[in-house]
Scaffold this active site. Sequence first.
Site, PDB file in Angstrom:
ATOM      1  N   GLU A  78      -6.905  -2.996   4.684  1.00 29.24           N
ATOM      2  CA  GLU A  78      -5.688  -2.652   5.432  1.00 29.24           C
ATOM      3  C   GLU A  78      -5.640  -1.181   5.839  1.00 29.24           C
ATOM      4  O   GLU A  78      -5.121  -0.859   6.913  1.00 29.24           O
ATOM      5  CB  GLU A  78      -4.448  -2.989   4.593  1.00 29.24           C
ATOM      6  CG  GLU A  78      -4.173  -4.467   4.415  1.00 29.24           C
ATOM      7  CD  GLU A  78      -4.796  -5.033   3.157  1.00 29.24           C
ATOM      8  OE1 GLU A  78      -4.505  -6.198   2.823  1.00 29.24           O
ATOM      9  OE2 GLU A  78      -5.578  -4.299   2.498  1.00 29.24           O
TER      10      GLU A  78
ATOM     11  N   PHE B  94       5.640 -12.505  -7.036  1.00 30.26           N
ATOM     12  CA  PHE B  94       4.208 -12.269  -6.797  1.00 30.26           C
ATOM     13  C   PHE B  94       4.004 -11.588  -5.443  1.00 30.26           C
ATOM     14  O   PHE B  94       4.488 -12.060  -4.430  1.00 30.26           O
ATOM     15  CB  PHE B  94       3.445 -13.601  -6.839  1.00 30.26           C
ATOM     16  CG  PHE B  94       1.976 -13.463  -6.565  1.00 30.26           C
ATOM     17  CD1 PHE B  94       1.142 -12.838  -7.475  1.00 30.26           C
ATOM     18  CD2 PHE B  94       1.431 -13.943  -5.377  1.00 30.26           C
ATOM     19  CE1 PHE B  94      -0.223 -12.700  -7.218  1.00 30.26           C
ATOM     20  CE2 PHE B  94       0.076 -13.815  -5.108  1.00 30.26           C
ATOM     21  CZ  PHE B  94      -0.756 -13.191  -6.032  1.00 30.26           C
ATOM     22  N   GLN B  95       3.308 -10.477  -5.474  1.00 29.24           N
ATOM     23  CA  GLN B  95       3.006  -9.676  -4.288  1.00 29.24           C
ATOM     24  C   GLN B  95       4.266  -9.257  -3.527  1.00 29.24           C
ATOM     25  O   GLN B  95       4.270  -9.169  -2.301  1.00 29.24           O
ATOM     26  CB  GLN B  95       2.023 -10.409  -3.358  1.00 29.24           C
ATOM     27  CG  GLN B  95       0.632 -10.536  -3.958  1.00 29.24           C
ATOM     28  CD  GLN B  95      -0.419 -10.988  -2.969  1.00 29.24           C
ATOM     29  OE1 GLN B  95      -0.111 -11.661  -1.968  1.00 29.24           O
ATOM     30  NE2 GLN B  95      -1.664 -10.650  -3.236  1.00 29.24           N
TER      31      GLN B  95
ATOM     32  N   LYS C 126       9.397 -13.808   4.702  1.00 31.37           N
ATOM     33  CA  LYS C 126       8.559 -14.921   5.149  1.00 31.37           C
ATOM     34  C   LYS C 126       9.389 -16.089   5.678  1.00 31.37           C
ATOM     35  O   LYS C 126       9.000 -16.743   6.657  1.00 31.37           O
ATOM     36  CB  LYS C 126       7.664 -15.392   3.998  1.00 31.37           C
ATOM     37  CG  LYS C 126       6.711 -16.507   4.428  1.00 31.37           C
ATOM     38  CD  LYS C 126       5.744 -16.933   3.341  1.00 31.37           C
ATOM     39  CE  LYS C 126       4.816 -18.034   3.870  1.00 31.37           C
ATOM     40  NZ  LYS C 126       3.831 -18.469   2.838  1.00 31.37           N
TER      41      LYS C 126
ATOM     42  N   MET D 281     -15.897  21.297   1.788  1.00 33.24           N
ATOM     43  CA  MET D 281     -14.792  22.240   1.854  1.00 33.24           C
ATOM     44  C   MET D 281     -14.325  22.638   0.456  1.00 33.24           C
ATOM     45  O   MET D 281     -13.995  23.811   0.201  1.00 33.24           O
ATOM     46  CB  MET D 281     -13.630  21.663   2.661  1.00 33.24           C
ATOM     47  CG  MET D 281     -12.502  22.649   2.900  1.00 33.24           C
ATOM     48  SD  MET D 281     -13.023  24.106   3.840  1.00 33.24           S
ATOM     49  CE  MET D 281     -12.875  23.484   5.523  1.00 33.24           C
TER      50      MET D 281
END
Length: 569
Positions: free
Chosen positions: A53, A115-116, A165, A483
Site C-alpha cells: 500500500e 478485525f482489521q 463496508k 547523508m
Amino acid sequence: MRMKCSQILMECLLEQGVDTVFGYPGGTILNIYDEMELHGYKNKIRHILTAHEQGASHAADGYARSTGKVGVCFATSGPGATNLTTGIATAYYDSSPVVFITCNVVESLIGKDSFQEVDITGISMPITKCNYLVKDPDQLADVVREAFAIARSGRPGPVLIDIAKNVTASEADYEPLPVSEHGRHGRLGAMLRRSSHDLKTPEPDYGDIEKLLSMIEEAKRPLILVGGGVIRSKGAVPEFRRFFERLGAPVASTIMGGGACPGNHPLFTGMIGMHGSHASNIASSQCDLLIAIGCRFSDRVATDPATFASQAKIVHIDIDRAEIDKNVQTDHHIIGDARRVLELLNEKLPAHDYPEWKEFVFSHKEVPFVQDGILHPHEILETISDVTDGQAIIATDVGQHQMWSAQYYHFSRPGQLVTSGGFGTMGFGLGAAMGAKVGNPDQTVVLCTGDGCFRMNCHELATVEHYHIPVIIVIFDNGTLGMVRQWQHLIYGERYSQTDLDRGPDFVKLAEAYGLRGARAKTQAEFEAALRTAVNSGEAWVIDCAIDKDAMVHPMVPGGAPATEFLLD
C-alpha cells in the site's frame, strides 16, 4: 437512478476525469473491486496493483505531482489503511493533491476493536486537508465530489475518504453531475460553501501589491526565493519567469521550487539553505530585499531564522495565511495564489537591472568537486542530462543523491522534479517514479536513489515489470547511509554507528530476479553506455553506480547555524 454505492463511487471518479487508480484490495473494499469487474469500470479506469500500500500511495502522489491532476489511491481497512499514512504525510507536507479512498468494517462493528478495524480518519486528521467517514449511503456521491474539490483547490493537498463496508453494498440515488455544476447542486453546494476556507483563494490586496512595488523601487540588492507554491499554482511559472526577468534580480530556489526558474538561466543562483549554493546563501545574507514566493521557510531553508536575510526587508507571498510569520518574521506579505499575485505585479513592474549586485552574487558560484579515477555524483547527473537532453522527469528518494540531483540536474519545467522535500521520505522514489511514468508515458522517467533508500520499497520492481512501466533506476551505491554518514563524519567524530550497508542484495541480480535488465557502472563511460542502452531500449532498467563511500554533498551548513557558516565548503 438507484444503484449500489460501489458503483456510485466509480461513476463519481469518472465525473472527476480519473483515468488511473493505484491500490491494493482487502476484505472491506472488495465491493468496490468487484464493481470494477461487474460493470466494466476496469476498462475505463486503469488500476495498478502495487506490491504494498505504501507503494500505491507514493505512486498516486508521483502521478499527481508530474501531471497536475488529482492522484487516486485505494486501500482496505486496518493495516491496509495505516500502510498509507507515510504516503499521506508525504503528500501533505509537499501540497500534493491525492484522494485516498479506504473502506472500514461495517458500521455496527466500528468502535468494537473488530478485525482489521482502525480509526484511519483520526490517525490521518493531522496530515490531510480534510477527511471523511461515510456512514450514510445518500452522502457518498457528494462527499467524493467535495473531496476532489478540496484536494485540488487553494493550497492543494491530500484528502481521505473512509467508507463503511455496509455503505458500499447499499443502494442510493445517483444522478450524473458535471464538475462545472457542483457549486450549484443543492446539498453539494452547501457542503462546498461550508468548506469555503479550503476552496476559495483570496484575491490579493491591491494595496499590498503597490507596497511591494514601492519596496522594489527602493531596493539596491533584491533576491527572489521561489518555492513549491509556484510549481503547484497552475499557470504561475510563465508569470514567475516574466517577473524575475523583468526585475533582473538573482533567483534562488528551495528544493520544491525546482523547475520554476530554469537551472541554466543566467539569473539562477541555485538551491538555498543547508545544502544551498554559496551564491544563494551569501546572497540571502547580503540582500536588502528578499521576495519569497510560495515557500515555507523551513529549517532546511532558513537554517537560523533569527539571522536569515538579516539585512533585508522580507516579503512573503503565499496562498496560505498560516505560513506567514510562522518560521521567519516578515516585513510585508501578500496573501493569494502565486499566479494571480505575479500577474498583478507584472502589470506594473518596470524593467530593472542590478549589474554590480549580480556580479557580486555570481562571483560565488561553485565548481563541482572532482576526484580522479572514480565515478562522481555530478558526472552521473550531468550524463543523465546529456543523454535525455535535460528533458527527463527525475524522481528521487531522500539523502545525498537527492541533494546532488537538485544541484546538478538543470530542471526546466514544473513537475520535472518529483521528490519528498518536506517529509523526507526514504522509499518514496520508486513508487513516485512509477506514478510519474504512468501519468507521462511519452516522457523519460529516471529514478535517482541511494542503496539505502532503494532497499525500502524495491519490491515495487514487481509492479514495474508486470505493468511494463519503463522507469530507469539509477542507484548511487556507496554502501552506506550516505547523508547520515556525512553527519557522523562532520559532527559525530567519525563514529559511524549503524550506517554501513555491508550486506546484499546484488542489485543487478535483484533486477534480473524480477525479470528486468540490470547493469553496473564504475566509471562515467560505463554509466553513459548503460544509460544510453536503457533509454533506447524503452524498457525498465536498474543501473548500479559505484560511488565513493565518503563522497559528500558540498556545501553544507549545520542545522541551526547562519546560512553562511559553511561546515563543508
